[in-house]
Structure formats: C-alpha cells, structure tokens
Motif scaffolding. Structure first.
Motif, PDB file in Angstrom:
ATOM      1  N   ALA A 120       9.574  19.218  20.123  1.00 55.42           N
ATOM      2  CA  ALA A 120      10.010  20.558  20.505  1.00 55.42           C
ATOM      3  C   ALA A 120      11.379  20.525  21.173  1.00 55.42           C
ATOM      4  O   ALA A 120      12.225  21.402  20.936  1.00 55.42           O
ATOM      5  CB  ALA A 120       8.974  21.193  21.440  1.00 55.42           C
ATOM      6  N   GLU A 121      11.602  19.492  22.007  1.00 60.59           N
ATOM      7  CA  GLU A 121      12.908  19.378  22.648  1.00 60.59           C
ATOM      8  C   GLU A 121      14.001  19.127  21.617  1.00 60.59           C
ATOM      9  O   GLU A 121      15.093  19.720  21.697  1.00 60.59           O
ATOM     10  CB  GLU A 121      12.868  18.253  23.678  1.00 60.59           C
ATOM     11  CG  GLU A 121      12.000  18.572  24.897  1.00 60.59           C
ATOM     12  CD  GLU A 121      11.870  17.389  25.846  1.00 60.59           C
ATOM     13  OE1 GLU A 121      12.394  16.302  25.480  1.00 60.59           O
ATOM     14  OE2 GLU A 121      11.272  17.552  26.916  1.00 60.59           O
ATOM     15  N   HIS A 125       0.628  15.362  22.460  1.00 60.96           N
ATOM     16  CA  HIS A 125       1.333  16.383  23.224  1.00 60.96           C
ATOM     17  C   HIS A 125       2.726  15.901  23.606  1.00 60.96           C
ATOM     18  O   HIS A 125       3.705  16.668  23.559  1.00 60.96           O
ATOM     19  CB  HIS A 125       0.532  16.736  24.477  1.00 60.96           C
ATOM     20  CG  HIS A 125       1.205  17.753  25.340  1.00 60.96           C
ATOM     21  ND1 HIS A 125       1.352  19.074  24.969  1.00 60.96           N
ATOM     22  CD2 HIS A 125       1.792  17.640  26.572  1.00 60.96           C
ATOM     23  CE1 HIS A 125       1.982  19.733  25.923  1.00 60.96           C
ATOM     24  NE2 HIS A 125       2.269  18.880  26.906  1.00 60.96           N
ATOM     25  N   LEU A 126       2.820  14.596  23.986  1.00 64.07           N
ATOM     26  CA  LEU A 126       4.114  14.046  24.335  1.00 64.07           C
ATOM     27  C   LEU A 126       5.048  14.055  23.125  1.00 64.07           C
ATOM     28  O   LEU A 126       6.223  14.440  23.231  1.00 64.07           O
ATOM     29  CB  LEU A 126       3.937  12.616  24.860  1.00 64.07           C
ATOM     30  CG  LEU A 126       5.214  11.894  25.300  1.00 64.07           C
ATOM     31  CD1 LEU A 126       5.908  12.662  26.413  1.00 64.07           C
ATOM     32  CD2 LEU A 126       4.907  10.473  25.732  1.00 64.07           C
ATOM     33  N   GLU A 169       4.754  15.999  20.545  1.00 62.26           N
ATOM     34  CA  GLU A 169       5.060  17.395  20.242  1.00 62.26           C
ATOM     35  C   GLU A 169       6.135  17.933  21.183  1.00 62.26           C
ATOM     36  O   GLU A 169       7.025  18.681  20.766  1.00 62.26           O
ATOM     37  CB  GLU A 169       3.786  18.231  20.362  1.00 62.26           C
ATOM     38  CG  GLU A 169       3.980  19.701  20.023  1.00 62.26           C
ATOM     39  CD  GLU A 169       2.700  20.497  20.156  1.00 62.26           C
ATOM     40  OE1 GLU A 169       2.764  21.724  20.040  1.00 62.26           O
ATOM     41  OE2 GLU A 169       1.649  19.879  20.391  1.00 62.26           O
ATOM     42  N   GLN A 170       6.033  17.527  22.463  1.00 64.57           N
ATOM     43  CA  GLN A 170       7.038  17.972  23.425  1.00 64.57           C
ATOM     44  C   GLN A 170       8.412  17.406  23.065  1.00 64.57           C
ATOM     45  O   GLN A 170       9.419  18.129  23.132  1.00 64.57           O
ATOM     46  CB  GLN A 170       6.618  17.537  24.828  1.00 64.57           C
ATOM     47  CG  GLN A 170       7.521  18.075  25.925  1.00 64.57           C
ATOM     48  CD  GLN A 170       7.021  17.682  27.304  1.00 64.57           C
ATOM     49  OE1 GLN A 170       6.031  16.960  27.426  1.00 64.57           O
ATOM     50  NE2 GLN A 170       7.690  18.150  28.324  1.00 64.57           N
ATOM     51  N   GLN A 171       8.429  16.118  22.713  1.00 59.19           N
ATOM     52  CA  GLN A 171       9.696  15.524  22.306  1.00 59.19           C
ATOM     53  C   GLN A 171      10.241  16.188  21.050  1.00 59.19           C
ATOM     54  O   GLN A 171      11.455  16.453  20.956  1.00 59.19           O
ATOM     55  CB  GLN A 171       9.503  14.020  22.077  1.00 59.19           C
ATOM     56  CG  GLN A 171       9.154  13.241  23.334  1.00 59.19           C
ATOM     57  CD  GLN A 171       8.791  11.799  23.047  1.00 59.19           C
ATOM     58  OE1 GLN A 171       8.574  11.420  21.882  1.00 59.19           O
ATOM     59  NE2 GLN A 171       8.713  10.978  24.090  1.00 59.19           N
TER      60      GLN A 171
END
Length: 600
Positions: free
Chosen positions: A349-350, A342-343, A345-347
């Motif tokens: 996504a950012e 998730h981390l 993926e978040q990075q």
C-alpha cells in the motif's frame, strides 16, 4: 441389672457373655407375651430394648425383611443376632453362616477400619452414628447408620456406590473442565503456544494419573518429529526419543495417518512399533495427533505404569486436550501469517501510495499542460472566429462599398443609355436585359453582404440577429422559422459563433429535413447560453454522425461539435429516422471554463 450393664469396648472382642435373652420366672424372654419360649426369639433379643412390646416377632421380622436397606444386629460380643435378606445379599453370606458368629471373624478386613471405629464409638457414646465408607473386598461404598441399644448394635446400611461414583465423576469432570479452561486461557495468553506445552502437559498428566508424556512437533521444512516437551523419561530415553523419522514408532505412525493409537497391556504386546513404549515400562499408552485445518502439527502421548488400560473418559480428556493445543498452535500460526500478510499489504500500500502520488503529480502536470493548451486552443478559436468575422465584415464592406457601387453605376449608365435610345425612337432589348442583370446583381450583392456580416448582429445583439435570420430564411428558402429568444444572450465574441451555428443548423433543415417549418429557441441561464433548432422532418441516425467524425459530412455537425468542444460546450442531438431532429448547443458562462465536449 441387665439394663445397667456397660459394653466392653476396650478389646476387639468382648469377654462378657452374650445378653441374648432376659430370663424371667419361667425361663422365657419377654416379647410382649407373643413368644412362648426364648429359643423362638433368640435372633430378635435386641427387640426388647427397642421398645417393640406388643408386636410379634413375626411382624418385626416381616418389617425388617420388607425394607430396602440392609440390616443386621450385633450383640455386645460382636456376634450377629439378626440379618435381613438384603443384608445377606450385600454381605455376600447366608444368614445361617452369620447368626451367632463374630463380625470380625467373618469379615477380618473390617478390623481397624472405619467400620470398627464407628461401631465402637456408637457403643461407647450411646449415640447413633452415620458415615459412608468403602469396603475393598466388596468394591462397594456403603452408607451406614448404626444405633446402639441395650442388647447391642442395630446397623442399617445401603449400597451407595453408584451415587459415590456419580459424585466422583462430577468432581472429576469439574476438575477436567477446569483444567481445559485453564489450558485454554494459558494458550490464548501465550505468545507462542508451543512454549506452554511442558506446563500444560504436566498438569494434564497429573489429572490423568499418568506417569509420562511426550509432546512432538513436526519440524519446519521437514516431516521429522522433534520432542518438544516430556516428563517421566530418563536422560537416555529422552535422548533416544529426541527425533523421530516419519513412520518411526507409535508417534511417527500417528503423525503420518492422523489417527490416534491406543495400546493396552503394552508389556505383553509383541508389536515392534511399541518397542520404545515397552522400554519405558509403560503398561497403557495413548498417542493423539495434533490436527488443525486437516494438517498434522505433531503428536502428544500419555502413558501409565500402574494399570493396563486407560479409561474412555481419560482418552476423551486427552483428545480434548490435544485438540485445544492444535487449535491454539494453528491459530497463532495463522495470526503470524496474517501479520506477515498485513505487513506485506502495508508495504504494498505504501508503494502503491507513492506510485499514486507520483502519478498524481504527473497527471497534475499533464493536466496543467492540457489546460494551458486548451486555453491556447480556445484563444485561437476566438481569434479564428474574430478573424472570420473581420473577413466577413471586410468582404461585406467590399461588396457594399465597391461592387454594389459599381453595379449601381453600371445600372445608372445602362438606364441612361436606354432612355437616350428611347428618346431617339430606338429600343434595345439587350440594354433591358443588362439592366435586369444589374438589378439582380445588386440584390445578390446586398444579400451576400448581409449574410457575411449582418449589421444587426453588431448593432442590436444575438437575439435580434436570430429574428432577422428567421426572416431571411423565409425570404430566401421559403422556410417558416418560429423564433423564441431572449434579447440579451451572449458576449459579442460568442454571439458571432452562435449566430453561425444557428444559420448552419437552419440550412441543414432546408437541405435535409424535407419540411418547410422549423423552430429556433435561444435562452440564457446563469450557467450557459443555449440554442436549439428542431424540426419534424426526415431525421437521421445519430450514430452515423458519430461515425462521420473526421470525415467530410454533409450535415456539418462534426465540425460544429469540435468548435463547441473548444469553447467547453456541448452538442446534443436527439434524432431518429422519420422522427424529426432536435439539436441543442450549450456554451457555458464564463466561456473560459472549458472542457471535453459531450455528443449525444
């Protein structure tokens, strides 16, 4: 009197004579008159005090032999006076070996037990007693009901071992289910399930009545086992068992094969793999793998020094406990993997969002530039159209004001010359031909001037000009054009373009449709001005028009499409071979709203 006699319970055996009979005048026991001699009822001397007068000894004996409970009676000397058949079976002795002998001599293990205490209490209090007690020599639980009487003690008892074991099993299962529930709650609430192993295994070891446990976990990046928690080991044993290589010892084998190993009578085993277990002094041992998602995470072992075999229910509890630990550990590891994913993926996504913002800014800039270029292109298209129209108007004026005047003057001179010759009596065929040619030239010049720049378009607008165009097509090309148009259609700058489009489409009908009839429709809505030309002629394949873009095309439709697109409009073609043609041009309002064209 006999009835007033008190039992002697101050010592384990009474010194009083056994009151087995109550003498009468003829030396016989009173048994309701049914017995003739005291010797016949010696075993049933207690019946007289039980109020059974009127019943024969045989009848009483029959009743006692038929009941499902075991029964025996004792006199005040603690000697057996009667035992039924069930009593013989449960006591494990024959009736002949029991009658007349003290219970404490025959069953010395009962001395000082609850059996003796309760029997004495019944005689002292003269009240019945009811209790349950375990008798080790028989390995049996008995439910006992003892009733005091004037001749001694009547005891009914039954084997309740199965019931007691069932109750104990229920209690044990309840404790184990509670243990599993508690362990599950601890594992769910723990940030790292591995950190709870010591506490959980300590509780499980108590419930299993074991003396030791060893919990191994597989090291990250290695196949070795590391001792994570333990109990019941010496410091030296713990140090020796701190780390195991794959396949080393019982735990190493379990970790490799993923199957539990159970050892009974360990001290008599000669298996080299069980050497460490024997050194711990264990007599029974079981090692279970910690498996989740077909992956071995470690092992957990329990051992006992008090018995040679672990019960099946204990092994089941160990297995359930091991499964709980493995599932919790894998769940937490999966959560950690999911958190990392998730981390990431978040990075990602950012980063993607940043790239989208940058690309959006680039697109916005490109779009603004494109809008500017399109605006310039549209302005250029209008300028070209107006320039074309001005040039048409100039040519029309040249034709009308110069060429037509010259042709008219030449025709006038030719007519004058012909009249003079006729007056002189001479006639010239050449002058007549010249006059005809001049007349035709004047007509062609006049028609060309109207076609280049119809005055009606400037004076009365597009609607009137389209009607004139229909009449002109009928005169010049013998094509009957049905017109359906509004008077107010478009601004002058667009009207010139639409008039040229309508003329081009009608000329296509003349050249390619092979028919002498066409329909011209023009309408204006709030969003657009629309011109449609249709016929029922030969038609064509629209795909060929798409393929001809950028090439010289006889129909002229690709050129119309491109110029319509510059104005933000759309060209629709509905045609098929032999099915006629329908061409629609749409120009939006206001014309400044332009975009990509659609070509159907």
């Amino acid at each position: 009197m006999y009835r007033d006699r008190k039992p002697n319970v101050s010592s384990r055996e009474s010194d009083s004579p056994s009151p087995l009979s109550h003498p009468t005048s003829n030396g016989k026991l009173r048994c309701g008159g049914a017995c003739a001699k005291a010797s016949e009822c010696r075993e049933l001397g207690w019946l007289e005090a039980s109020g059974t007068h009127g019943r024969s000894c045989t009848e009483i004996r029959s009743i006692l032999e038929s009941i499902s409970d075991a029964f025996f009676s004792l006199d005040y000397s603690w000697c057996f006076t009667y035992v039924n058949e069930t009593g013989e079976r449960l006591l494990g002795k024959r009736r002949a070996d029991l009658i007349g002998k003290p219970i404490w001599d025959l069953f010395p293990e009962a001395r000082g037990s609850r059996f003796e205490l309760e029997y004495r209490r019944a005689l002292v209090t003269r009240a019945p007693v009811l209790f349950e007690e375990y008798f080790p020599p028989h390995r049996t639980w008995y439910e006992v009901r003892a009733y005091p009487s004037e001749v001694g003690l009547s005891v009914y008892f039954t084997d309740v071992t199965s019931r007691k074991e069932a109750v104990e099993e229920l209690k044990r299962n309840g404790r184990r289910f509670a243990l599993l529930a508690w362990a599950s709650n601890q594992l769910l609430s723990a940030a790292q399930p591995e950190d709870t192993l010591q506490q959980l295994c300590d509780e499980a070891m108590k419930e299993l009545n074991c003396d030791t446990f060893l919990a191994y976990l597989i090291e990250d990046g290695s196949s070795h086992l590391r001792l994570h928690a333990s109990a019941g080991l010496t410091d030296a044993s713990r140090a020796e068992a701190a780390r195991l290589a794959p396949g080393q010892g019982i735990a190493g084998k379990v970790a490799i094969h993923g199957r539990r190993i159970v050892l009974d009578s360990v001290q008599s085993s000669q298996d080299p793999a069980s050497q460490m277990v024997r050194c711990l002094g264990l007599r029974a041992y079981a090692c279970h793998p910690l498996i989740a998602d077909d992956k071995v995470l470690g092992t957990i072992s329990f051992g006992t020094r008090s018995r040679d075999r672990l019960a099946g229910s204990e092994l089941d509890l160990m297995q359930a406990f091991a499964n709980q630990l493995a599932i919790a550990m894998e769940r937490r590891r999966a959560e950690e993997r999911l958190r990392c994913l998730h981390l990431k993926e978040q990075q990602h996504a950012e980063r993607l969002e940043e790239e989208v913002r940058a690309r959006t800014a680039q697109l916005a800039s490109a779009n603004a530039e494109l809008m500017t270029r399109n605006a310039m292109l549209q302005s250029l298209a209008f300028q070209l159209t107006e320039t074309e129209q001005r040039e048409r108007r100039r040519l029309s004026e040249v034709l009308h004001d110069n060429l037509q005047q010259l042709l008219v003057a030449a025709k006038f001179r030719a007519s004058c010359a012909g009249a003079q010759q006729a007056k002189n009596g001479a006639r010239s065929d050449d002058l007549e031909k010249v006059d005809q040619l001049l007349t035709e030239s004047i007509n062609v010049s006049r028609s060309l001037a109207y076609e280049l720049s119809p005055p009606i378009l400037e004076q009365f607008g597009l609607g009137a000009a389209l009607k004139w165009l229909a009449d002109h097509m009928a005169r010049m090309h013998a094509v009957n054009v049905h017109v359906d148009t509004q008077e107010e259609l478009a601004a002058p700058s667009v009207s010139v373009f639409l008039f040229g489009v309508a003329r081009e489409l009608l000329l296509n009908v003349v050249k390619h449709a092979g028919v002498r009839e066409a329909w011209l429709e023009a309408a204006r809505s709030a969003e657009e001005t629309r011109i449609t030309v249709r016929d029922q002629g030969a038609g064509f394949q629209a795909e060929e028009i798409l393929a001809s873009a950028g090439k010289a095309a006889g129909l002229g439709l690709p050129g119309i499409r491109e110029r319509v697109a510059v104005l933000g409009g759309r060209l629709d073609i509905d045609a098929s071979a032999g099915g006629g043609t329908r061409v629609t041009v749409r120009i939006p309002h206001p014309v400044e709203h332009f975009g990509n064209s659609e070509f159907k």
